[in-house]
Design a protein around this motif. Structure first.
Motif, short mmCIF file in Angstrom:
data_model
loop_
_atom_site.label_atom_id
_atom_site.label_comp_id
_atom_site.label_asym_id
_atom_site.label_seq_id
_atom_site.Cartn_x
_atom_site.Cartn_y
_atom_site.Cartn_z
N TYR A 181 -54.63 23.85 14.42
CA TYR A 181 -56.11 23.28 15.84
C TYR A 181 -57.08 22.21 14.50
O TYR A 181 -56.86 21.10 15.67
N GLU A 182 -56.74 22.00 13.65
CA GLU A 182 -57.36 21.13 12.81
C GLU A 182 -57.28 19.61 13.27
O GLU A 182 -57.48 18.71 13.29
N PHE A 184 -55.04 18.53 15.58
CA PHE A 184 -54.37 18.88 17.50
C PHE A 184 -55.54 18.83 17.92
O PHE A 184 -55.67 17.38 19.15
N ALA A 185 -56.39 18.77 17.25
CA ALA A 185 -58.30 17.99 17.98
C ALA A 185 -58.94 16.94 17.43
O ALA A 185 -59.87 16.20 17.89
N ARG A 190 -56.55 15.84 23.54
CA ARG A 190 -56.39 16.83 23.70
C ARG A 190 -56.44 18.07 24.42
O ARG A 190 -55.71 19.28 25.51
N ASN A 213 -50.69 28.99 17.53
CA ASN A 213 -51.34 26.99 17.31
C ASN A 213 -51.90 26.87 18.26
O ASN A 213 -53.49 26.61 18.87
N ARG A 216 -54.73 29.14 19.77
CA ARG A 216 -56.09 28.91 18.96
C ARG A 216 -56.41 27.70 19.51
O ARG A 216 -58.20 27.74 20.25
N ALA A 217 -56.07 26.66 20.17
CA ALA A 217 -56.81 25.20 20.69
C ALA A 217 -56.74 25.69 22.25
O ALA A 217 -58.17 25.32 22.03
N GLY A 220 -60.26 26.73 21.16
CA GLY A 220 -61.89 26.11 20.60
C GLY A 220 -62.22 24.85 22.00
O GLY A 220 -62.94 25.40 21.55
N ARG A 221 -60.64 24.75 22.65
CA ARG A 221 -61.24 23.52 23.12
C ARG A 221 -61.71 24.09 24.53
O ARG A 221 -62.27 23.23 25.60
#
Length: 341
Positions: A181-182, A184-185, A190, A213, A216-217, A220-221
């Motif tokens: 995620y870190e 991809f962000a 994204r 991953n 999680r993205a 998170g997004r």
């Protein structure tokens, strides 16, 4: 070339006749340089090796680019596969393929080995080409067909196809890593990529970490709920609510076919000839890769040299043969890796 506006495409158009549709950036063929009539031959590559046997068994349609810019081609059949070309202009190749796909997404998804580049014109081209692929799917797929979209060049296609043809079962497989995620962000687009992928019913990844991953993205997004491998996608973007499975499916090869080839007397004899040509060593070490900075070719050559220098390998006993297919040769990082190797 005009773009395809999914909002203006009618779902009342007649369905195609393909019950199984593979969608990939490239068709599994290349122009045959030895054919005076500009014929085609099956191309090498991991995706082709893995997918072609399934394609032949299903007798469906394979949608993709021929590798030739600025030329339109009619559908054709080769080696038992029915191929439907999508046209790319020289500008598409520069911005969608060499640009966003391979100078933005490829390094980002491979742990930022080289710095990704971010350009809005590249993103616009990526959207435009994905729309073109989605429109072709809507054209050739039969009612309630299964559509299997492949790889990072076409991550928007699942959502676009779902809008055009909600009757279809849509799968997506990502043949490269999906970044943490870190990393991809860092991608400015994204959220659009995530929504594009979530148009599928099933999303496949090579490794459990890649699927984790991705989920999680999504949490998170987009704030979507996940339970195990399932993502709950709420209604929106003119689409109803639906569930998406995001799971690892490590891809393999057609092992029985390769075993059959290995027993072929002609291939056994050719292998013997090759061994004689390189001095009849006791061990032949073979590497087969695209010329890419993610493949570790430089490190492999360096390690082989160190083993020789340290006396742990003997040049009379061991030969290393490295086959490295040229790739993306107009990109600076690929020029560097070819020069260094």
């Amino acid at each position: 070339m005009s773009t395809v506006d999914s909002a203006e495409t009618s779902t009342d158009t007649p369905f195609g006749d393909s019950d199984f549709v593979v969608v990939a950036n490239r068709l599994p063929v290349d122009r045959d340089p030895h054919d005076a009539n500009h014929g085609w031959r099956t191309s090498p590559g991991g995706l082709v090796t893995a997918v072609a046997p399934v394609m032949k068994a299903q007798e469906g349609a394979w949608i993709g680019w021929t590798g030739v810019a600025d030329e339109d081609f009619e559908p054709f059949t080769i080696d038992g596969m029915h191929l439907t070309p999508v046209t790319l202009t020289s500008e598409d190749v520069l911005r969608y393929y060499e640009g966003f796909s391979n100078a933005t997404l490829w390094p980002l998804y491979h742990d930022v080995i080289v710095p990704p580049e971010y350009h809005r014109t590249w993103w616009d081209a990526y959207v435009r080409v994905n729309e073109r692929f989605a429109a072709k799917v809507a054209e050739v797929a039969a009612q309630s067909a299964t559509v299997w979209v492949h790889d990072y060049q076409l991550q928007l296609v699942p959502q676009m196809v779902r809008r055009l043809r909600p009757d279809l079962a849509i799968g997506f497989f990502n043949h490269i890593p999906f970044p943490p995620y870190e990393l991809f962000a860092q991608l400015p687009w994204r959220d659009e990529i995530l929504r594009g992928l979530l148009g599928a019913d099933l999303i496949g990844f090579q490794r459990p970490a890649d699927a984790a991953n991705f989920r999680r993205a999504v949490r998170g997004r987009l704030g979507y709920a996940t339970k195990g491998s399932t993502v709950s996608v709420p209604p929106g973007d003119f689409l109803p609510a639906h569930l998406v499975r995001a799971e690892p499916f490590p891809i393999s090869i057609d092992t029985p076919y390769l075993e059959e080839l290995a027993r072929d007397p002609k291939i056994v004899e050719r292998a013997k000839q090759i061994r004689e040509e390189v001095g009849n060593p006791r061990v032949v070490m073979l590497g087969v890769d695209r010329m890419d900075y993610t493949k570790g070719i430089r490190h492999r050559l360096k390690a082989f040299g160190e083993l020789l220098a340290e006396g742990r390998l003997d040049v009379e006993d061991v030969v290393l043969i490295q086959i490295a297919t040229p790739s993306r040769e107009r990109l600076e990082q690929y020029k560097i890796i070819r020069h260094d190797v």
